[in-house]
Design a protein around this motif. Structure first.
Motif, PDB file in Angstrom:
ATOM      1  N   GLY A 150       7.510  -5.785   2.263  1.00 26.02           N
ATOM      2  CA  GLY A 150       8.676  -5.634   2.062  1.00 26.02           C
ATOM      3  C   GLY A 150       9.080  -5.116   0.563  1.00 26.02           C
ATOM      4  O   GLY A 150       8.964  -4.055   0.673  1.00 26.02           O
ATOM      5  N   LEU A 151       9.758  -5.930  -0.155  1.00 24.49           N
ATOM      6  CA  LEU A 151      10.102  -5.357  -1.407  1.00 24.49           C
ATOM      7  C   LEU A 151       9.174  -5.014  -2.665  1.00 24.49           C
ATOM      8  O   LEU A 151       8.094  -5.715  -2.333  1.00 24.49           O
ATOM      9  CB  LEU A 151      11.045  -6.647  -2.184  1.00 24.49           C
ATOM     10  CG  LEU A 151      12.080  -7.150  -1.729  1.00 24.49           C
ATOM     11  CD1 LEU A 151      12.717  -8.340  -2.095  1.00 24.49           C
ATOM     12  CD2 LEU A 151      13.307  -6.024  -1.343  1.00 24.49           C
ATOM     13  N   THR A 152       9.296  -3.879  -3.163  1.00 23.77           N
ATOM     14  CA  THR A 152       8.181  -3.591  -4.033  1.00 23.77           C
ATOM     15  C   THR A 152       8.692  -3.334  -5.407  1.00 23.77           C
ATOM     16  O   THR A 152       8.027  -4.002  -6.095  1.00 23.77           O
ATOM     17  CB  THR A 152       7.699  -2.114  -3.499  1.00 23.77           C
ATOM     18  OG1 THR A 152       8.672  -1.194  -3.091  1.00 23.77           O
ATOM     19  CG2 THR A 152       6.960  -2.290  -2.162  1.00 23.77           C
ATOM     20  N   PRO A 194       8.335  -3.863 -10.776  1.00 19.54           N
ATOM     21  CA  PRO A 194       7.728  -4.376  -9.759  1.00 19.54           C
ATOM     22  C   PRO A 194       8.646  -5.728  -9.277  1.00 19.54           C
ATOM     23  O   PRO A 194       8.700  -6.477 -10.320  1.00 19.54           O
ATOM     24  CB  PRO A 194       6.446  -4.924 -10.262  1.00 19.54           C
ATOM     25  CG  PRO A 194       6.144  -3.777 -11.378  1.00 19.54           C
ATOM     26  CD  PRO A 194       7.528  -3.575 -11.979  1.00 19.54           C
ATOM     27  N   VAL A 195       8.960  -6.181  -8.124  1.00 23.44           N
ATOM     28  CA  VAL A 195       9.717  -7.136  -7.597  1.00 23.44           C
ATOM     29  C   VAL A 195       9.050  -8.345  -7.968  1.00 23.44           C
ATOM     30  O   VAL A 195       9.678  -9.433  -8.084  1.00 23.44           O
ATOM     31  CB  VAL A 195      10.164  -6.916  -6.330  1.00 23.44           C
ATOM     32  CG1 VAL A 195      10.981  -8.156  -5.622  1.00 23.44           C
ATOM     33  CG2 VAL A 195      11.344  -5.687  -5.842  1.00 23.44           C
ATOM     34  N   PRO A 223       6.320 -17.004  -0.193  1.00 20.33           N
ATOM     35  CA  PRO A 223       5.579 -15.768   0.437  1.00 20.33           C
ATOM     36  C   PRO A 223       6.307 -14.510   0.206  1.00 20.33           C
ATOM     37  O   PRO A 223       5.492 -13.358   0.033  1.00 20.33           O
ATOM     38  CB  PRO A 223       5.895 -16.119   2.074  1.00 20.33           C
ATOM     39  CG  PRO A 223       6.772 -17.241   2.117  1.00 20.33           C
ATOM     40  CD  PRO A 223       6.953 -17.881   0.806  1.00 20.33           C
ATOM     41  N   LEU A 224       7.796 -14.432  -0.173  1.00 16.95           N
ATOM     42  CA  LEU A 224       8.194 -13.416  -0.810  1.00 16.95           C
ATOM     43  C   LEU A 224       7.440 -12.844  -1.853  1.00 16.95           C
ATOM     44  O   LEU A 224       7.178 -11.541  -2.232  1.00 16.95           O
ATOM     45  CB  LEU A 224       9.741 -13.366  -0.961  1.00 16.95           C
ATOM     46  CG  LEU A 224      10.696 -13.364   0.002  1.00 16.95           C
ATOM     47  CD1 LEU A 224      11.990 -13.850  -0.372  1.00 16.95           C
ATOM     48  CD2 LEU A 224      10.741 -12.145   0.653  1.00 16.95           C
ATOM     49  N   THR A 225       7.067 -13.785  -2.911  1.00 14.57           N
ATOM     50  CA  THR A 225       6.736 -13.533  -4.213  1.00 14.57           C
ATOM     51  C   THR A 225       5.011 -13.166  -4.021  1.00 14.57           C
ATOM     52  O   THR A 225       4.683 -12.147  -4.717  1.00 14.57           O
ATOM     53  CB  THR A 225       6.752 -14.574  -5.041  1.00 14.57           C
ATOM     54  OG1 THR A 225       8.176 -14.899  -5.260  1.00 14.57           O
ATOM     55  CG2 THR A 225       6.043 -14.435  -6.446  1.00 14.57           C
ATOM     56  N   THR A 226       4.541 -13.877  -3.166  1.00 13.81           N
ATOM     57  CA  THR A 226       2.897 -13.511  -2.707  1.00 13.81           C
ATOM     58  C   THR A 226       2.906 -11.867  -2.146  1.00 13.81           C
ATOM     59  O   THR A 226       2.034 -11.410  -2.364  1.00 13.81           O
ATOM     60  CB  THR A 226       2.544 -14.301  -1.626  1.00 13.81           C
ATOM     61  OG1 THR A 226       2.580 -15.614  -2.452  1.00 13.81           O
ATOM     62  CG2 THR A 226       1.142 -14.022  -1.487  1.00 13.81           C
ATOM     63  N   GLU A 235       0.830  -8.899  -3.528  1.00 14.09           N
ATOM     64  CA  GLU A 235      -0.131  -8.118  -3.102  1.00 14.09           C
ATOM     65  C   GLU A 235       0.205  -6.590  -3.152  1.00 14.09           C
ATOM     66  O   GLU A 235      -0.877  -5.974  -3.321  1.00 14.09           O
ATOM     67  CB  GLU A 235      -0.184  -8.504  -1.672  1.00 14.09           C
ATOM     68  CG  GLU A 235      -0.683 -10.010  -1.746  1.00 14.09           C
ATOM     69  CD  GLU A 235      -0.865 -10.497  -0.108  1.00 14.09           C
ATOM     70  OE1 GLU A 235      -0.255  -9.702   0.807  1.00 14.09           O
ATOM     71  OE2 GLU A 235      -1.406 -11.808   0.266  1.00 14.09           O
ATOM     72  N   TRP A 236       1.393  -6.333  -3.059  1.00 18.52           N
ATOM     73  CA  TRP A 236       1.837  -4.874  -3.149  1.00 18.52           C
ATOM     74  C   TRP A 236       1.319  -4.318  -4.766  1.00 18.52           C
ATOM     75  O   TRP A 236       0.607  -3.465  -5.017  1.00 18.52           O
ATOM     76  CB  TRP A 236       3.220  -4.684  -2.890  1.00 18.52           C
ATOM     77  CG  TRP A 236       3.760  -3.290  -3.379  1.00 18.52           C
ATOM     78  CD1 TRP A 236       3.437  -2.154  -2.401  1.00 18.52           C
ATOM     79  CD2 TRP A 236       3.919  -2.571  -4.500  1.00 18.52           C
ATOM     80  NE1 TRP A 236       3.912  -1.045  -3.114  1.00 18.52           N
ATOM     81  CE2 TRP A 236       4.232  -1.210  -4.261  1.00 18.52           C
ATOM     82  CE3 TRP A 236       4.372  -3.046  -5.852  1.00 18.52           C
ATOM     83  CZ2 TRP A 236       4.771  -0.402  -5.462  1.00 18.52           C
ATOM     84  CZ3 TRP A 236       4.935  -2.538  -6.728  1.00 18.52           C
ATOM     85  CH2 TRP A 236       4.923  -1.148  -6.446  1.00 18.52           C
ATOM     86  N   LEU A 237       1.930  -5.350  -5.616  1.00 14.17           N
ATOM     87  CA  LEU A 237       1.680  -4.952  -7.112  1.00 14.17           C
ATOM     88  C   LEU A 237       0.075  -4.948  -7.471  1.00 14.17           C
ATOM     89  O   LEU A 237      -0.536  -4.146  -8.027  1.00 14.17           O
ATOM     90  CB  LEU A 237       2.206  -6.262  -7.853  1.00 14.17           C
ATOM     91  CG  LEU A 237       1.933  -5.806  -9.422  1.00 14.17           C
ATOM     92  CD1 LEU A 237       2.755  -4.410 -10.184  1.00 14.17           C
ATOM     93  CD2 LEU A 237       2.897  -6.841 -10.266  1.00 14.17           C
ATOM     94  N   ALA A 238      -0.698  -5.819  -6.948  1.00 12.29           N
ATOM     95  CA  ALA A 238      -2.137  -5.861  -7.217  1.00 12.29           C
ATOM     96  C   ALA A 238      -2.811  -4.298  -6.472  1.00 12.29           C
ATOM     97  O   ALA A 238      -3.667  -4.058  -7.007  1.00 12.29           O
ATOM     98  CB  ALA A 238      -2.752  -7.186  -6.385  1.00 12.29           C
ATOM     99  N   GLU A 239      -2.098  -3.755  -5.603  1.00 13.45           N
ATOM    100  CA  GLU A 239      -2.851  -2.541  -5.022  1.00 13.45           C
ATOM    101  C   GLU A 239      -2.368  -1.434  -6.068  1.00 13.45           C
ATOM    102  O   GLU A 239      -2.881  -0.463  -5.924  1.00 13.45           O
ATOM    103  CB  GLU A 239      -2.216  -2.218  -3.861  1.00 13.45           C
ATOM    104  CG  GLU A 239      -2.718  -3.345  -2.609  1.00 13.45           C
ATOM    105  CD  GLU A 239      -2.060  -3.086  -1.358  1.00 13.45           C
ATOM    106  OE1 GLU A 239      -1.150  -2.104  -1.314  1.00 13.45           O
ATOM    107  OE2 GLU A 239      -2.151  -3.814  -0.564  1.00 13.45           O
ATOM    108  N   HIS A 240      -1.412  -1.569  -7.023  1.00 11.08           N
ATOM    109  CA  HIS A 240      -1.218  -0.748  -7.898  1.00 11.08           C
ATOM    110  C   HIS A 240      -1.427  -0.949  -9.423  1.00 11.08           C
ATOM    111  O   HIS A 240      -0.769  -0.102 -10.380  1.00 11.08           O
ATOM    112  CB  HIS A 240       0.657  -0.319  -7.711  1.00 11.08           C
ATOM    113  CG  HIS A 240       0.860   0.081  -6.325  1.00 11.08           C
ATOM    114  ND1 HIS A 240       0.868  -0.458  -5.151  1.00 11.08           N
ATOM    115  CD2 HIS A 240       1.072   1.422  -5.847  1.00 11.08           C
ATOM    116  CE1 HIS A 240       1.396   0.039  -4.118  1.00 11.08           C
ATOM    117  NE2 HIS A 240       1.412   1.263  -4.541  1.00 11.08           N
TER     118      HIS A 240
END
Length: 178
Positions: free
Chosen positions: A2-4, A10-11, A59-62, A66-71
């Motif tokens: 979703g939001l990145t 980073p969101v 779940p939005l924050t999680t 997860e997106w942030l952890a990939e970056h």
């Protein structure tokens, strides 16, 4: 996903503030409503609504995390933070379920089961006192678990974010020496 990002930030780092405020606030409101029938009657459906909003942010924050952890650079601290973050959802669900049950008891005491309607008024008989004690104990358990988990997640996130910065010292003018 979703939001990145929002405005280049980073969101996840923005959404986490909602979780840090709303989950403990929900836990506190839930405990107050479990302890005092007057508070429960006053909160009414606002209690489950607060719990639902808190639950929604988890779940939005999680997902954003997860997106942030990939970056970001992989590390054991980031991995630990991610694992702890995944553990908050069950606590938030528990807070919501108990808040919904209490909200129902306050909103529809005439249609609630007898064992449940006692939480919306001051209990007088033994069974009612036991029910109230069980509800209070459950509120304490869920609230404590949720708040402790939020703390653990936040602490691990801070450690992951600021690793290596703690070796810097400040000079007398408040500037970092490095």
């Amino acid at each position: 996903m979703g939001l990145t990002t929002f405005n280049g930030v980073p969101v996840h780092v923005l959404l986490v503030h909602a979780v840090v405020v709303l989950v403990p606030l929900t836990a506190l409101a839930l405990l107050a409503c479990a302890l005092w029938p007057a508070a429960l009657r006053r909160f009414g459906l606002a209690l489950p609504l607060l719990a639902l909003v808190s639950l929604g942010f988890v779940p939005l924050t999680t997902d954003a995390g997860e997106w942030l952890a990939e970056h970001v650079r992989e590390s054991a601290l980031v991995e630990r933070h991610t694992e702890l973050g995944d553990g908050l959802l069950p606590w938030a669900v528990g807070l919501f379920v108990l808040a919904a049950v209490l909200g129902w008891a306050a909103w529809r005491p005439d249609r609630s089961p007898v064992w449940l309607s006692v939480v919306a008024r001051q209990p007088t008989d033994r069974t009612a006192v036991r029910v109230r004690a069980a509800v209070v104990a459950l509120a304490v358990l869920l609230g404590t678990g949720a708040v402790v988990q939020v703390y653990r997640i936040g602490d691990s996130g801070a450690q992951a974010t600021w690793q290596g910065v703690s070796t810097a010292t400040t000079n007398g003018a408040g500037r970092l020496n490095g």
